[in-house]
Design a protein around this motif. Structure first.
Motif, PDB file in Angstrom:
ATOM      1  N   LYS A  41       0.833  -1.212   0.000  1.00 25.62           N
ATOM      2  CA  LYS A  41       0.000   0.000   0.000  1.00 25.62           C
ATOM      3  C   LYS A  41       0.867   1.260   0.000  1.00 25.62           C
ATOM      4  O   LYS A  41       0.521   2.256  -0.636  1.00 25.62           O
ATOM      5  N   GLU A  42       1.996   1.232   0.704  1.00 29.62           N
ATOM      6  CA  GLU A  42       2.905   2.382   0.693  1.00 29.62           C
ATOM      7  C   GLU A  42       3.461   2.612  -0.708  1.00 29.62           C
ATOM      8  O   GLU A  42       3.619   3.749  -1.144  1.00 29.62           O
ATOM      9  N   GLY A  43       3.768   1.522  -1.416  1.00 27.73           N
ATOM     10  CA  GLY A  43       4.244   1.638  -2.795  1.00 27.73           C
ATOM     11  C   GLY A  43       3.189   2.262  -3.692  1.00 27.73           C
ATOM     12  O   GLY A  43       3.489   3.140  -4.510  1.00 27.73           O
ATOM     13  N   ILE A  44       1.957   1.823  -3.536  1.00 33.37           N
ATOM     14  CA  ILE A  44       0.859   2.391  -4.322  1.00 33.37           C
ATOM     15  C   ILE A  44       0.689   3.868  -3.993  1.00 33.37           C
ATOM     16  O   ILE A  44       0.531   4.707  -4.888  1.00 33.37           O
ATOM     17  N   LEU A  45       0.747   4.203  -2.709  1.00 35.05           N
ATOM     18  CA  LEU A  45       0.613   5.597  -2.286  1.00 35.05           C
ATOM     19  C   LEU A  45       1.740   6.452  -2.855  1.00 35.05           C
ATOM     20  O   LEU A  45       1.511   7.573  -3.321  1.00 35.05           O
TER      21      LEU A  45
END
Length: 116
Positions: A41-45
C-alpha cells in the motif's frame, strides 16, 4: 449429608507447548502478511503521489494560457517586423510564408488578412 463433588470456579485450560508454538507461528504469519500489505500500500501511495505531483506540475490550463501568451507575442512580433520593413511593406501572408510559419499556429486568417 450427601457428599457430591461440587464444581468450583472454572480453571482455564492450559495450552500445551505445541499449541502455543502453532499459535505463535500463526500470529507471526499474520504479522508478516500485514507488513507485506502495508509495504504494498505504501508503494501504491508513493506512485499516486508521483502521479499527483506530475499532474499538478503539468496542468493543461496553464499550458493553454502559455500558448495564448506565445501566440499574442508572436503576432505582435510579426506586426512590429512588418512596421519596420521599408516600403512597399510585405503583407502578413508573405511574412509568414517567408518564415515558414503555419497560419493556424499563429492565428492568422487569410480571408481577412489579419490575426484572429
Amino acid at each position: 449429608m450427601d457428599k457430591t463433588p461440587t464444581q468450583g470456579p472454572s480453571v482455564p485450560r492450559t495450552e500445551t507447548s505445541e499449541e502455543m508454538k502453532n499459535e505463535v507461528a500463526l500470529l507471526r504469519k499474520a504479522i508478516a502478511d500485514v507488513q507485506q500489505e502495508v509495504t504494498r500500500k505504501e508503494g501504491i501511495l508513493r506512485q499516486l503521489n508521483i502521479v499527483k505531483a506530475h499532474r499538478k506540475k503539468n496542468q493543461e490550463e496553464p499550458i493553454d494560457d502559455l500558448i495564448d501568451q506565445w501566440r499574442s507575442a508572436a503576432q505582435q512580433a510579426i506586426l512590429d517586423f512588418q512596421q519596420n520593413m521599408p516600403e512597399p511593406k510585405p503583407g502578413l501572408k508573405d511574412i509568414l510564408s517567408q518564415f515558414q510559419i503555419e497560419h493556424s499556429a499563429i492565428g492568422y486568417s487569410e480571408d481577412e488578412d489579419c490575426f484572429v
